[in-house]
Design a protein around this motif. Structure first.
Motif, PDB file in Angstrom:
ATOM      1  N   ALA A  70       0.831  -1.226   0.073  1.00 21.57           N
ATOM      2  CA  ALA A  70       0.002  -0.011   0.072  1.00 21.57           C
ATOM      3  C   ALA A  70       0.889   1.301   0.011  1.00 21.57           C
ATOM      4  CB  ALA A  70      -0.910  -0.242   1.095  1.00 21.57           C
ATOM      5  N   VAL A  73       0.839   2.828  -3.370  1.00 20.07           N
ATOM      6  CA  VAL A  73      -0.326   3.111  -3.806  1.00 20.07           C
ATOM      7  C   VAL A  73      -0.690   4.405  -3.341  1.00 20.07           C
ATOM      8  CG1 VAL A  73      -2.820   2.652  -3.908  1.00 20.07           C
ATOM      9  CG2 VAL A  73      -1.146   0.815  -3.992  1.00 20.07           C
ATOM     10  N   ARG A  75      -3.031   6.703  -3.121  1.00 22.57           N
ATOM     11  CA  ARG A  75      -4.302   7.143  -2.340  1.00 22.57           C
ATOM     12  C   ARG A  75      -4.148   6.383  -1.032  1.00 22.57           C
ATOM     13  NH1 ARG A  75      -9.278   8.911  -4.516  1.00 22.57           N
ATOM     14  NH2 ARG A  75     -10.303   7.589  -2.966  1.00 22.57           N
ATOM     15  N   LEU A  76      -3.534   5.414  -0.757  1.00 27.18           N
ATOM     16  CA  LEU A  76      -3.255   4.593   0.333  1.00 27.18           C
ATOM     17  C   LEU A  76      -2.243   4.796   1.197  1.00 27.18           C
ATOM     18  CD1 LEU A  76      -4.300   0.972  -0.985  1.00 27.18           C
ATOM     19  CD2 LEU A  76      -5.740   2.803   0.067  1.00 27.18           C
ATOM     20  N   THR A  77      -1.271   5.661   0.716  1.00 29.98           N
ATOM     21  CA  THR A  77       0.116   5.694   1.529  1.00 29.98           C
ATOM     22  C   THR A  77       0.072   6.400   2.854  1.00 29.98           C
ATOM     23  OG1 THR A  77       1.364   6.073  -0.630  1.00 29.98           O
ATOM     24  CG2 THR A  77       2.613   6.860   1.466  1.00 29.98           C
ATOM     25  N   SER A 124      -3.295  12.869   1.664  1.00 28.83           N
ATOM     26  CA  SER A 124      -4.014  11.476   0.868  1.00 28.83           C
ATOM     27  C   SER A 124      -5.256  10.821   1.598  1.00 28.83           C
ATOM     28  CB  SER A 124      -2.893  10.604   0.348  1.00 28.83           C
ATOM     29  OG  SER A 124      -2.260   9.804   1.610  1.00 28.83           O
TER      30      SER A 124
END
Length: 134
Positions: A70, A73, A75-77, A124
Motif C-alpha cells: 500500500a 499506492v 491514495r493509500l500511503t 492523501s
C-alpha cells in the motif's frame, strides 16, 4: 563574520524526502513480513514468547506485507503509514512486556518514521476518507 542563508524547503523537496521514507519503510516492512510469513525460527520463538503463537505471527506478517504494498499506492500511503504507527505502538508494548530495555528502540524508531510519513501524507488520507464523511 559569516552569514548563512536559509534554503527554502520546497514542496518538491518534501515530496522527494517522503518518497525516500516510503521506500525505506517499505523495505523494512517487506523484510520483516518475509521472516514472519516464512516462519523463520527466530520469529516463531519470538511470537511464542509473546504468547501470540504462529497465528499471530502470520497475521502480523500479512499486515506488514499489505502495508508495504500500500505504500506505493498514492491514495493509500498515508493510511498505510497511520496503520503502521498503530502496529508499532503494539510492537513497542509487546517488546517492552517481553524483553524490555534497549530492544524497544527498534520498533519505536520505526514507529516514529511511520508517524512522520503519516503526517507528511495526511492529505492523501483526508481525500481517502472524505467520501465516507458524507
Amino acid at each position: 563574520m559569516t552569514s548563512t542563508t536559509a534554503v527554502p524547503v520546497t514542496s518538491r523537496a518534501v515530496n522527494v524526502g517522503l518518497w525516500a521514507l516510503q521506500v525505506l519503510l517499505t523495505a523494512v516492512y517487506a523484510f520483516s513480513a518475509f521472516g514472519k510469513l516464512t516462519a523463520e525460527a527466530q520469529n516463531v520463538a519470538g511470537f511464542e514468547a509473546m504468547g501470540l503463537g504462529t497465528t499471530g505471527m502470520y497475521v502480523i506478517g500479512a499486515l506488514e506485507l499489505a502495508g508495504a504494498i500500500a505504500m506505493f499506492v498514492p491514495r493509500l500511503t498515508g493510511l498505510a503509514a497511520l496503520c503502521f504507527v498503530a502496529l508499532m505502538i503494539g510492537a513497542v508494548a509487546m517488546t517492552w512486556a517481553v524483553g524490555g530495555g534497549v530492544l524497544v528502540a527498534v520498533p519505536a524508531a520505526v514507529g516514529v518514521l511511520a508517524a512522520v510519513l503519516a503526517w507528511g501524507r495526511r492529505d492523501s488520507t483526508r481525500r481517502l476518507v472524505a467520501p465516507l464523511r458524507g
